[in-house]
Design an enzyme around this catalytic site. Structure first.
Site, PDB file in Angstrom:
ATOM      1  N   ASP A 161      -5.435   9.836  -9.111  1.00 24.22           N
ATOM      2  CA  ASP A 161      -4.343   9.211  -8.519  1.00 24.22           C
ATOM      3  C   ASP A 161      -4.174   9.632  -7.091  1.00 24.22           C
ATOM      4  OD1 ASP A 161      -1.546   9.553  -7.770  1.00 24.22           O
ATOM      5  OD2 ASP A 161      -1.128  11.113  -9.385  1.00 24.22           O
TER       6      ASP A 161
ATOM      7  N   ASP B 238      -0.272   4.008  -7.984  1.00 19.96           N
ATOM      8  CA  ASP B 238      -1.033   5.117  -6.998  1.00 19.96           C
ATOM      9  C   ASP B 238      -2.381   5.369  -7.983  1.00 19.96           C
ATOM     10  OD1 ASP B 238       0.281   6.364  -9.044  1.00 19.96           O
ATOM     11  OD2 ASP B 238       1.406   7.389  -7.447  1.00 19.96           O
TER      12      ASP B 238
ATOM     13  N   LYS C 270       4.010  18.470 -18.137  1.00 17.29           N
ATOM     14  CA  LYS C 270       3.688  19.513 -17.035  1.00 17.29           C
ATOM     15  C   LYS C 270       3.686  21.062 -18.289  1.00 17.29           C
ATOM     16  CE  LYS C 270       4.867  17.686 -13.033  1.00 17.29           C
ATOM     17  NZ  LYS C 270       6.066  17.079 -12.351  1.00 17.29           N
TER      18      LYS C 270
HETATM   19  P1  GTP Z   1       5.814  11.338  -5.012  1.00 18.10           P
HETATM   20  O1  GTP Z   1       7.209  11.175  -4.227  1.00 18.10           O
HETATM   21  O2  GTP Z   1       4.942  11.714  -4.182  1.00 18.10           O
HETATM   22  O3  GTP Z   1       5.834  11.966  -6.406  1.00 18.10           O
HETATM   23  O4  GTP Z   1       5.342   9.910  -5.437  1.00 18.10           O
HETATM   24  P2  GTP Z   1       6.254   8.580  -6.033  1.00 18.10           P
HETATM   25  O5  GTP Z   1       7.574   8.493  -5.308  1.00 18.10           O
HETATM   26  O6  GTP Z   1       5.248   7.300  -5.804  1.00 18.10           O
HETATM   27  O7  GTP Z   1       6.251   9.109  -7.593  1.00 18.10           O
HETATM   28  P3  GTP Z   1       5.368   9.050  -8.726  1.00 18.10           P
HETATM   29  O8  GTP Z   1       3.882   9.142  -8.310  1.00 18.10           O
HETATM   30  O9  GTP Z   1       5.669   9.632  -9.903  1.00 18.10           O
HETATM   31  O10 GTP Z   1       5.407   7.591  -9.033  1.00 18.10           O
HETATM   32  C1  GTP Z   1       4.737   6.826  -9.862  1.00 18.10           C
HETATM   33  C2  GTP Z   1       4.518   5.353  -9.740  1.00 18.10           C
HETATM   34  O11 GTP Z   1       5.839   4.738  -9.933  1.00 18.10           O
HETATM   35  C3  GTP Z   1       4.349   5.051  -8.202  1.00 18.10           C
HETATM   36  O12 GTP Z   1       3.411   3.737  -8.202  1.00 18.10           O
HETATM   37  C4  GTP Z   1       5.577   4.716  -7.638  1.00 18.10           C
HETATM   38  O13 GTP Z   1       5.645   3.735  -6.685  1.00 18.10           O
HETATM   39  C5  GTP Z   1       6.519   4.261  -8.784  1.00 18.10           C
HETATM   40  N1  GTP Z   1       7.841   4.669  -8.741  1.00 18.10           N
HETATM   41  C6  GTP Z   1       8.226   6.010  -8.831  1.00 18.10           C
HETATM   42  N2  GTP Z   1       9.743   6.029  -8.926  1.00 18.10           N
HETATM   43  C7  GTP Z   1      10.083   4.541  -8.618  1.00 18.10           C
HETATM   44  C8  GTP Z   1      11.228   3.933  -8.904  1.00 18.10           C
HETATM   45  O14 GTP Z   1      12.430   4.317  -8.680  1.00 18.10           O
HETATM   46  N3  GTP Z   1      11.169   2.483  -8.423  1.00 18.10           N
HETATM   47  C9  GTP Z   1      10.146   1.686  -8.637  1.00 18.10           C
HETATM   48  N4  GTP Z   1      10.174   0.559  -8.216  1.00 18.10           N
HETATM   49  N5  GTP Z   1       8.927   2.341  -8.605  1.00 18.10           N
HETATM   50  C10 GTP Z   1       8.903   3.788  -8.816  1.00 18.10           C
END
Ligand code: GTP
Length: 349
Positions: free
Chosen positions: A217, A106, A157
């Site tokens: 982001d 992202d 944070k």
């Molecule tokens: P929020 O729910 O809005 O916080 O978004 P998110 O679920 O994408 O979490 P976050 O922005 O913290 O994740 C950062 C990156 O890691 C993103 O590209 C997510 O797609 C990826 N990501 C987060 N958790 C996982 C997971 O459990 N598995 C995989 N494959 N990717 C993950």
């Protein structure tokens, strides 16, 4: 060179947009966000990419397939339950043959990947993390480092009085393969909270590579909207889109194929219309992103908002700044979607 792009998150902060599409597939101007990311990797000579996916993976697979259309090789590994940002890497180790890039799926950035690779090779660390400066680091993972770039501490944070640096983890990493051996299997593991803090107490240092490149982001609606506007204004350089063909549209704006704008409408500047949108007379749209198939009725007004696909905005309705409207919603004629509202209201995460 190989890369892993993490695309498994639920994208809860982008709800209701992510009820219909996973975050990597939200459009940025003329194509899904992730396509911009993959094109950037290809331009940097990275042709083989592993995609650990979990939430709505079919949408990603359907669009990109095996990557051949883009001259790339893509491997999908679907997690039954989310493994976290490090667990997801360990789970794809069979594809990884040497040092590899990791990208949060992202992040939009103009970071020079070749320069980061050179830094990593010169420093000889177990890994290199891209850092970016932010005004208010309290919502991010802060990274403290020595003058030579060696990372000394992570602060997730921090409270305002605990802030010691405005450099944050920018979500692009270059890691040696042995990092994978340090990640436990079979459970959810966070790279930010577990793996990186453990690595700095090991014998091979972890380095920071701080740059002031464009960085955002897109995981929050206001940032997602800003990313679109920054591309329109040229703040984030991106080789894509041609000029808009619609006479009624003020630049910079982007109008997708088969969209029509009545010449008595006022659209732009700072507007992205997806494909097949219809904007009626006296409608007013400013600094907003409308996905494919959105219909805007006569005299309706939309400012600073994001509308997902096939939304209908009734005549003389008003969508105010910061509003986010999910797929297929109907905004009744004459009604108001107030500033910052989300339609439908997302369920708690
Ligand atoms: P929020 O729910 O809005 O916080 O978004 P998110 O679920 O994408 O979490 P976050 O922005 O913290 O994740 C950062 C990156 O890691 C993103 O590209 C997510 O797609 C990826 N990501 C987060 N958790 C996982 C997971 O459990 N598995 C995989 N494959 N990717 C993950």
């Amino acid at each position: 060179m190989q890369a892993i792009v993490l695309v498994g998150g639920e994208g809860t902060r982008l709800r209701p947009l992510t009820y219909s599409v996973p975050k990597p597939m939200v459009p940025l101007l003329d194509r899904p966000f992730m396509e911009h990311v993959l094109l950037r990797l290809r331009d940097a000579g990275i042709n083989e990419v592993v995609l650990p996916a979990c939430y709505l993976p079919e949408a990603i697979q359907r669009h990109f397939g095996d990557g051949e259309r883009m001259g790339m090789r893509l491997h999908y590994v679907i997690e039954e339950a989310p493994l976290g940002t490090a667990g997801a890497l360990r789970n794809v180790e069979r594809f990884i043959t040497g040092p590899f890039f990791v990208f949060n799926g992202d992040v939009l950035t103009s970071l020079d990947l070749g320069a980061m690779l050179e830094f990593h090779r010169r420093s000889g660390g177990i890994g290199t993390l891209h850092l970016t400066p932010v005004e208010d680091p309290t919502a991010f993972g802060c990274v403290e480092r020595e003058p030579d770039g060696r990372i000394t501490r992570f602060a997730e944070k921090p409270k305002p009085h605990e802030v010691t640096t405005n450099s944050i983890n920018a979500g692009t990493y270059l890691l040696e393969r042995e990092v994978l051996d340090r990640i436990p299997t079979g459970r959810n593991v966070s790279i930010e909270r577990e793996t990186f803090p453990q690595l700095i107490s090991g014998d091979r240092p972890l380095y920071a590579y701080a740059t002031e490149d464009y960085w955002i982001d897109i995981g929050k609606p206001e940032n997602y909207l800003k990313a679109n506007l920054d591309i329109l204004r040229g703040t984030m350089p991106l080789r894509t889109v041609g000029p808009s063909a619609e006479a009624a549209v003020k630049h910079p704006s982007f109008v997708g194929a088969h969209s029509t704008v009545d010449r008595r409408a006022e659209v732009g500047p700072g507007v992205v219309l997806g494909r097949g949108c219809r904007v009626a007379a006296r409608a007013h749209i400013y600094e907003s992103v409308l996905w494919d198939g959105v219909v805007v009725g006569e005299g309706a007004s939309i400012e600073g908002a994001v509308l997902a696909g096939d939304v209908h905005v009734g005549a003389n309705a008003r969508v105010e700044r910061g509003a986010v409207v999910g797929h297929g919603e109907r905004i009744p004629a004459g009604s108001v979607v107030p500033a910052g509202a989300r339609v439908p209201t997302p369920l708690p995460a």
